[in-house]
Write a protein that holds these residues in place. Sequence first.
Motif, mmCIF file in Angstrom:
data_model
loop_
_atom_site.group_PDB
_atom_site.id
_atom_site.type_symbol
_atom_site.label_atom_id
_atom_site.label_comp_id
_atom_site.label_asym_id
_atom_site.label_seq_id
_atom_site.Cartn_x
_atom_site.Cartn_y
_atom_site.Cartn_z
ATOM 1 N N ALA A 117 -21.160 -30.129 11.268
ATOM 2 C CA ALA A 117 -22.579 -30.104 10.913
ATOM 3 C C ALA A 117 -23.489 -30.472 12.080
ATOM 4 O O ALA A 117 -24.713 -30.432 11.929
ATOM 5 C CB ALA A 117 -22.833 -31.060 9.748
ATOM 6 N N LEU A 118 -22.921 -30.822 13.216
ATOM 7 C CA LEU A 118 -23.714 -31.246 14.369
ATOM 8 C C LEU A 118 -23.988 -30.077 15.312
ATOM 9 O O LEU A 118 -23.333 -29.050 15.253
ATOM 10 C CB LEU A 118 -22.982 -32.367 15.114
ATOM 11 C CG LEU A 118 -22.663 -33.620 14.291
ATOM 12 C CD1 LEU A 118 -21.910 -34.632 15.148
ATOM 13 C CD2 LEU A 118 -23.928 -34.242 13.705
ATOM 14 N N ARG A 119 -24.969 -30.260 16.166
ATOM 15 C CA ARG A 119 -25.393 -29.259 17.149
ATOM 16 C C ARG A 119 -25.586 -27.898 16.485
ATOM 17 O O ARG A 119 -24.898 -26.927 16.779
ATOM 18 C CB ARG A 119 -24.407 -29.155 18.312
ATOM 19 C CG ARG A 119 -24.262 -30.420 19.126
ATOM 20 C CD ARG A 119 -23.439 -30.201 20.380
ATOM 21 N NE ARG A 119 -24.147 -29.314 21.297
ATOM 22 C CZ ARG A 119 -23.649 -28.178 21.776
ATOM 23 N NH1 ARG A 119 -22.431 -27.766 21.404
ATOM 24 N NH2 ARG A 119 -24.344 -27.427 22.618
ATOM 25 N N PRO A 120 -26.561 -27.803 15.601
ATOM 26 C CA PRO A 120 -26.733 -26.579 14.804
ATOM 27 C C PRO A 120 -27.376 -25.450 15.589
ATOM 28 O O PRO A 120 -27.937 -25.648 16.669
ATOM 29 C CB PRO A 120 -27.672 -27.045 13.691
ATOM 30 C CG PRO A 120 -28.520 -28.083 14.364
ATOM 31 C CD PRO A 120 -27.572 -28.822 15.269
ATOM 32 N N TYR A 121 -27.308 -24.271 14.998
ATOM 33 C CA TYR A 121 -28.065 -23.123 15.485
ATOM 34 C C TYR A 121 -29.343 -23.033 14.660
ATOM 35 O O TYR A 121 -29.308 -22.772 13.450
ATOM 36 C CB TYR A 121 -27.247 -21.835 15.338
ATOM 37 C CG TYR A 121 -26.158 -21.709 16.372
ATOM 38 C CD1 TYR A 121 -26.429 -21.222 17.645
ATOM 39 C CD2 TYR A 121 -24.851 -22.089 16.070
ATOM 40 C CE1 TYR A 121 -25.431 -21.105 18.605
ATOM 41 C CE2 TYR A 121 -23.849 -21.978 17.015
ATOM 42 C CZ TYR A 121 -24.147 -21.487 18.282
ATOM 43 O OH TYR A 121 -23.151 -21.383 19.225
ATOM 44 N N ALA A 122 -30.474 -23.271 15.302
ATOM 45 C CA ALA A 122 -31.762 -23.142 14.634
ATOM 46 C C ALA A 122 -32.058 -21.669 14.377
ATOM 47 O O ALA A 122 -31.657 -20.797 15.150
ATOM 48 C CB ALA A 122 -32.858 -23.756 15.501
ATOM 49 N N THR A 123 -32.764 -21.419 13.295
ATOM 50 C CA THR A 123 -33.120 -20.044 12.893
ATOM 51 C C THR A 123 -34.633 -19.967 12.716
ATOM 52 O O THR A 123 -35.134 -20.030 11.589
ATOM 53 C CB THR A 123 -32.393 -19.665 11.589
ATOM 54 O OG1 THR A 123 -32.646 -20.684 10.607
ATOM 55 C CG2 THR A 123 -30.895 -19.560 11.811
#
Length: 404
Positions: free
Chosen positions: A229-235
Motif C-alpha cells: 500500500a506504500l509508494r502509490p501511483y497517483a491518478t
Amino acid sequence: MATEGRSAPSSSATTALESAGFVRLIARADGDAIAASALLARALADRDTPYQITVGRTIAERARRMRAPTADGDATVVVGTADATTDEPIRLPATDRPAVLEAVDLVRDLGATPDPVLALAGVVAAGGDPGAGESEWLLESALERGLVDRRPGVAVPTADPVDGLAHSTRLHAPWSGDPEATREALADVAVDPDALEADDRRAIGSLVALDTVGADTATDAAAEAVGRALRPYATPEAAVATLGGFADVLAALARTEPGTATALALGHDVRERALEGWRDHGRRAHAALADASIDRYDGLVVVDVDDAPVETVARLAVDYRSPEPAALALGEDEAAIATRDADALGAALEAIARDLADAVPATDAAEPDADGGVEYDVGHRRGYLRFDPGLEDETIVTTARELL
C-alpha cells in the motif's frame, strides 16, 4: 517500451462480440471482474453495441443469469468461474491471471484501446502489482500519457489522508475505521490535503508502516501487506486519488453496491456516492475485526463476525492478524476464506460447499440450482460461501479445517 504481453486471442469470441446485437456481461463480485467488465463495456459502447452488466455473487448465481432467455444474435460474456450451461458463453474465467488482463486482450482484438488506469486498478484489485508481468506495458502507457505518477505516501482513494487512511481496507492499524483516532495518530505530521509535499507524504507512509507493523495484534505477514500500500501511483485525472485507492473502492463496492462500482468503473459521475459506500464498508470491516473473537487452529484462524463484509474481514485477518496461512470470517448465513497461497483454493471451496450441502438438506426455500442451500464462489486468494442460517458454526469450521 516493453513488449505488450498477450495470450492467444480468441477469434470466436471476437467474432461473436463484433456481430452481437446485444451483449450481457455477467461479472464475479470483485474489483478485478468489475474492472474487466467495464473495459469490455467501453469497447462495446465505442461500437454502438448495447450491453448490460450484472454481478453474480456465486458461481451458481452467475449460471442462473446465463440461462436467462436471450434473443438471436445476442452474446453473453461471463467474467469469473461459472457452471456449464447448454448455450456456452464467452468465458473470462480469470483463474491463472487477472480477469482485467483477459479483458484487455479481448478489447484490443475488437480494435479498441483499453483505459490503462482502469486496467491497472483491476490488476491491483486482483492482488497484483501495477507494472508487474503482463501489466508492464499498461503502466508504461499510463506513465507516458501522464495518467499516473508515482509518489511517496499511501495508496488511498481520497486527497485527505485522514479520511483515506481511516477507511482504507488495504491496511489495518490500531486506528483503522476511526477518523478521529486516525487524526490523532497523524498529529505529528502535516495532513492538509492542499499543502502536502513529498516529505509530508513520506512521513505519513513511515508512520502508517510503523503503526501497522508495531500493533500488538500484528503478525509477520503485516509488513509485506502494508508494503503493497506504500509508494502509490497517483491518478490525477481519475475520480479517485491513486490506483490502489481505485482498487479498494471497486473491491468494497463490488459486494455491497455493485451498481455503483460498475458506474464508477464506466466513468460515470458517482464519485461521492462511491466514496460514501467505501467509507461505510471500511468502518464496518475494521470494527468487526477489532471486536471479533479469533480462534486459532492448525493452518487456519476463525474470525466470528455478525453484520460485516466477511470477505474483507477475512482478507484483512490473513494479511494483518493471522499467524496461520488462511483465515475464515464467519457470519450468520455467509462466510469467506482468504489465504496467502491460492493454489488449491478452488478445489477446496467446491469440496467445502459439497460437504456443507450434505449437512443441510435442500428445502423449498433454497435457491434454484443451489446444493442444499449452499453456494460458493472463488477468486484470487479468496473464497465465499452462502448457506442456510441454520447451519452450525462448528460444522462450517470443522469442514473448512479438514479440506483447506
